[in-house]
Design an enzyme around this catalytic site. Structure first.
Site, PDB file in Angstrom:
ATOM      1  N   GLU A 192      -3.775 -10.736  -6.794  1.00 20.73           N
ATOM      2  CA  GLU A 192      -4.061 -11.363  -5.504  1.00 20.73           C
ATOM      3  C   GLU A 192      -4.721 -12.708  -5.785  1.00 20.73           C
ATOM      4  O   GLU A 192      -5.541 -12.814  -6.699  1.00 20.73           O
ATOM      5  CB  GLU A 192      -5.021 -10.530  -4.648  1.00 20.73           C
ATOM      6  N   TRP A 196       0.829  -1.212   0.000  1.00 15.41           N
ATOM      7  CA  TRP A 196       0.000   0.000   0.000  1.00 15.41           C
ATOM      8  C   TRP A 196       0.861   1.259   0.000  1.00 15.41           C
ATOM      9  O   TRP A 196       1.849   1.354   0.726  1.00 15.41           O
ATOM     10  CB  TRP A 196      -0.890   0.030   1.221  1.00 15.41           C
ATOM     11  N   ASN A 252      -7.146  -0.314  -5.138  1.00 19.45           N
ATOM     12  CA  ASN A 252      -7.330  -1.725  -4.871  1.00 19.45           C
ATOM     13  C   ASN A 252      -8.815  -2.098  -4.946  1.00 19.45           C
ATOM     14  O   ASN A 252      -9.643  -1.551  -4.215  1.00 19.45           O
ATOM     15  CB  ASN A 252      -6.797  -2.068  -3.475  1.00 19.45           C
ATOM     16  N   GLU A 253      -9.150  -2.981  -5.900  1.00 22.03           N
ATOM     17  CA  GLU A 253     -10.451  -3.651  -5.984  1.00 22.03           C
ATOM     18  C   GLU A 253     -11.643  -2.701  -6.072  1.00 22.03           C
ATOM     19  O   GLU A 253     -12.647  -2.853  -5.358  1.00 22.03           O
ATOM     20  CB  GLU A 253     -10.626  -4.612  -4.815  1.00 22.03           C
ATOM     21  N   TYR A 294     -10.674 -15.197  -5.502  1.00 22.31           N
ATOM     22  CA  TYR A 294     -11.063 -15.723  -4.191  1.00 22.31           C
ATOM     23  C   TYR A 294     -12.330 -16.569  -4.315  1.00 22.31           C
ATOM     24  O   TYR A 294     -13.391 -16.220  -3.795  1.00 22.31           O
ATOM     25  CB  TYR A 294     -11.298 -14.574  -3.205  1.00 22.31           C
TER      26      TYR A 294
END
Length: 471
Positions: free
Chosen positions: A307, A68, A189-190, A274
């Protein structure tokens, strides 16, 4: 004043034809996520964590670490980077400086993620809280969607980009925008925006990526997204391969992988995986990789699995997923996540050499095998001379031309305008067989925008390609 200037060998990682390139050759890797590095570096008595994480990575062959590059909070602690939308704290920035400087010391590369969709370390929630504190009126309350659409909030994000990219590292003296220790930047992020059109995030990516590029012409840029989409065109059957998980492809997340990935300033595509949390079998993760890789390769962009994680059977699952990664052109992925033994993290995905020695052994073996296969590819010589498309193209300031020779030969590289008139001979000389690259800067004061033709002349062949120059 020359029309074209040759730039010394590009020290930055670039993207070309669905692969990452370093010094003219393919660069593939397995990396680790370690989101907490900047936070830990803020405490002098915790900085050993950064050294030990980097030493671990170096020891098993990890080349890239994702972390980060944001830390936003009105509750002040030493690691906070911004406590107000226009107030940046030197103490927090020095912590990030330390991480980047240490990466260089250990011969590692870092991916710096610039914001977070989730509230961890501030994220969009903090921007929205600031907006409700400093911008709100009786008739308006700011919410998640406004991060992507409100010009004042977007300006705050621009300030974050400006502050980091132009900052000189206090340990190395190198500006972030000029630092080859940084593999790439990720915009957020995401990102997701449930209940709103995918256009909001797409237009935000477009705006901020162009702003980023106006400051930094060196580094690759990515969205940092998960891979959600607005339809299932180009994806495998949802019922058979994704357990009817329609939310992945029905636009409910307010973002489109396919549309976002086409943006010209986005260097490579991003996905996260995920399947456990999506109520799917881990085999769906293989399809997720394959589908997004096919889409990315059709765009001639590398796909980075930024990820990936499961909580159970990590060795078995990761081994299968990484074998699928090896089938992609890019052959690169970053596992979520390496947790130093002195970091408290209970998300179930974390691992280290103490609690997961079997997983570390498997990852180490994969890295060794990957490096061997890449070395074999790099050692191959083409059967005939090849001239590749320059990148980036269109050209705004500088571009790289790559070519391959089947034998040692005398070559000349020449640039012509669209009328076939000579602009300048770029390079000439006796070159060894194998892969070559040359980076050039075009003089915007003397050269008009338009189409140009660059030509490779060898002893027995003439090859040409077109490039577009934009001022």
């Amino acid at each position: 004043m020359p029309l074209i200037k040759i730039i010394p060998q590009n020290p930055f990682i670039t993207a070309r034809e669905s692969k990452f390139i370093k010094n003219g050759s393919q660069f593939s890797f397995l990396g680790i996520n370690a989101y907490y590095l900047q936070h830990e570096a803020a405490s002098p008595d915790r900085r050993y964590i950064i050294d030990e994480v980097f030493a671990f990575a170096q020891n098993i062959g990890i080349k890239v670490i994702r972390t980060w590059a944001f830390n936003n909070s009105e509750i002040i602690n030493p690691s906070v980077i911004s406590s107000k939308p226009d107030e940046y704290r030197e103490e927090g920035l020095i912590s990030l400086d330390y991480v980047v400087a240490k990466a260089k010391e250990y011969d590692l590369l870092v991916i710096l993620c610039l914001a977070n969709n989730e509230p961890d370390y501030g994220g969009i929630n903090q921007y929205v809280a600031w907006a409700n504190k400093y911008l709100a009126s009786a008739n308006q309350k700011f919410e998640h969607n406004h991060f992507f659409t409100n010009e004042s909030i977007i300006t705050w994000y621009y300030l974050h980009l400006y502050t980091l990219l132009n900052r000189k590292n206090t340990f190395t003296g190198v500006a972030y925008k000029d630092d080859p220790a940084i593999f790439s930047f990720e915009l957020i992020n995401e990102a997701s925006n449930p209940g709103f059109s995918f256009d909001n995030i797409y237009l935000w990516y477009d705006k901020v990526s162009n702003y980023f590029r106006s400051i930094d012409s060196n580094h690759m840029l990515a969205t940092g997204e998960i891979g959600y989409d607005i339809d299932n065109v180009e994806y495998s059957d949802i019922k058979s391969f994704y357990n009817n998980a329609n939310f992945l492809f029905n636009g409910s997340k307010g973002t489109s992988f396919k549309v976002n990935s086409m943006l010209p300033q986005i260097s490579y595509t991003s996905i996260h995986s995920y399947p456990e949390s999506w109520n799917m079998n881990y085999k769906s993760g293989i399809t997720w990789i394959r589908d997004h890789s096919n889409i990315s390769e059709n765009l001639s962009k590398p796909m980075l699995l930024g990820e990936f994680g499961v909580k159970n059977n990590k060795v078995e699952v990761y081994k299968e997923w990484l074998q699928e990664i090896k089938k992609t052109k890019c052959q690169s992925a970053i596992v979520w996540h390496y947790v130093h033994k002195d970091i408290l993290n209970m998300d179930g995905y974390g691992f280290n050499e103490f609690n997961s020695p079997g997983l570390i052994e498997m990852l180490t073996d994969f890295i060794k095998d990957l490096n061997k296969s890449i070395s074999k590819i790099s050692a191959l010589n083409p059967e005939q001379a090849e001239l590749n498309q320059n990148y980036p193209n269109p050209v705004i300031e500088r571009t790289t031309i790559t070519y391959s020779l089947p034998k040692d030969d005398f070559v000349s590289i020449v640039l012509y305008n669209s009328f076939g008139e000579l602009v300048q001979e770029i390079d000439k000389g006796y070159k060894q067989k194998g892969n070559h690259e040359i980076t050039i800067s075009l003089n915007a004061e003397l050269l008009p925008s338009g189409i140009y033709i660059y030509t490779l002349k060898t002893s027995d062949k003439i090859l040409s390609k077109k490039m577009v120059f934009l001022k």
